[in-house]
Scaffold this active site. Structure first.
Site, PDB file in Angstrom:
ATOM      1  N   SER A   1      -2.456  17.222  40.854  1.00  0.00           N
ATOM      2  CA  SER A   1      -2.105  18.135  39.768  1.00  0.00           C
ATOM      3  C   SER A   1      -1.632  17.329  38.563  1.00  0.00           C
ATOM      4  CB  SER A   1      -1.001  19.096  40.230  1.00  0.00           C
ATOM      5  OG  SER A   1      -0.769  20.090  39.257  1.00  0.00           O
ATOM      6  N   ASP A   2      -1.906  17.864  37.384  1.00  0.00           N
ATOM      7  CA  ASP A   2      -1.445  17.217  36.162  1.00  0.00           C
ATOM      8  C   ASP A   2      -1.220  18.289  35.106  1.00  0.00           C
ATOM      9  OD1 ASP A   2      -1.079  14.386  34.986  1.00  0.00           O
ATOM     10  OD2 ASP A   2      -2.096  15.508  33.402  1.00  0.00           O
ATOM     11  N   GLN A   3      -0.290  18.032  34.205  1.00  0.00           N
ATOM     12  CA  GLN A   3       0.043  19.037  33.199  1.00  0.00           C
ATOM     13  C   GLN A   3       0.259  18.400  31.835  1.00  0.00           C
ATOM     14  OE1 GLN A   3       4.080  20.960  32.961  1.00  0.00           O
ATOM     15  NE2 GLN A   3       2.927  22.746  33.642  1.00  0.00           N
TER      16      GLN A   3
ATOM     17  N   GLY B   1      -3.804  21.182  35.481  1.00  0.00           N
ATOM     18  CA  GLY B   1      -4.997  20.908  36.273  1.00  0.00           C
ATOM     19  C   GLY B   1      -4.622  20.832  37.736  1.00  0.00           C
TER      20      GLY B   1
END
Length: 199
Positions: free
Chosen positions: A75-77, A112
């Site tokens: 995950s990425d933000q 994501g």
């Protein structure tokens, strides 16, 4: 003669974020944590949605390369104000600048999420948007918030699960967990599609 059924995949969170680990724990599933070591620099002309999708998948694939039978969650933000990507501020001064700019404005958070099935070599990636309307903030309010919360490892200098809620006028999105960094509604769907039901 019955063949033994294959071992269920190990669930792995490809993250060093305690917030993501805390969210994943809410699903009540056993999981391991493995922090990926990747370059998170945006590519030239890369759009926010493309950036978080790429980084989420890269994190999951890097960790997945070490796990032959796993479902790896990456995950990425990022936060976006106007045309500017607001990453993790890392310093007090950068956080001040980000929140001054966000005061009275709408900030878009893009998270994501990627689930890699290492046994099948498959990856499914989604991007979850969330919209945050910030209140008009005084310099004193911003400084008080930063001194108390110290959100220097959070995209946009903002933690909705803590005191950051006091900065907000309005929220809009499908999954409030996405703001913290791990969209659990979409993750539940991806896990079920991979044959790993939450319930």
């Amino acid at each position: 003669m019955n063949l033994p059924s294959p071992a269920p995949p190990t669930l792995v969170l490809a993250s060093s974020s305690p917030y993501r680990a805390e969210l994943l724990a809410r699903l009540g599933l056993p999981f391991e944590i493995c922090a990926p070591d990747i370059d998170e620099t945006p590519l030239p002309q890369e759009q926010p949605e493309g950036l978080v999708a790429r980084l989420a998948e890269t994190k999951a694939r890097v960790v997945g390369a070490k796990s032959p039978n796993a479902l790896v969650i990456g995950s990425d933000q990022v936060a976006v104000l106007g045309q500017q990507i607001l990453g993790k501020p890392k310093t007090h001064e950068r956080a001040l600048q980000q929140l001054r700019a966000a005061s009275g404005q709408t900030v878009f958070f893009y998270t994501g999420l990627c689930l890699v099935n290492t046994l099948m070599g498959e990856a499914k990636t989604v991007v979850e948007p969330f919209q945050v309307q910030f209140r008009q903030l005084t310099e004193q309010q911003i400084d008080n918030y930063l001194q108390r919360e110290q959100p220097y490892q959070c995209a946009g200098s903002f933690r909705s699960e803590g005191l950051g809620i006091a900065l907000i006028q309005h929220l809009q999105g499908d999954d409030p967990n996405a703001l913290v960094g791990l969209p659990l509604i979409r993750l539940t769907e991806l896990l079920e599609q991979a044959g790993y039901p939450v319930l």
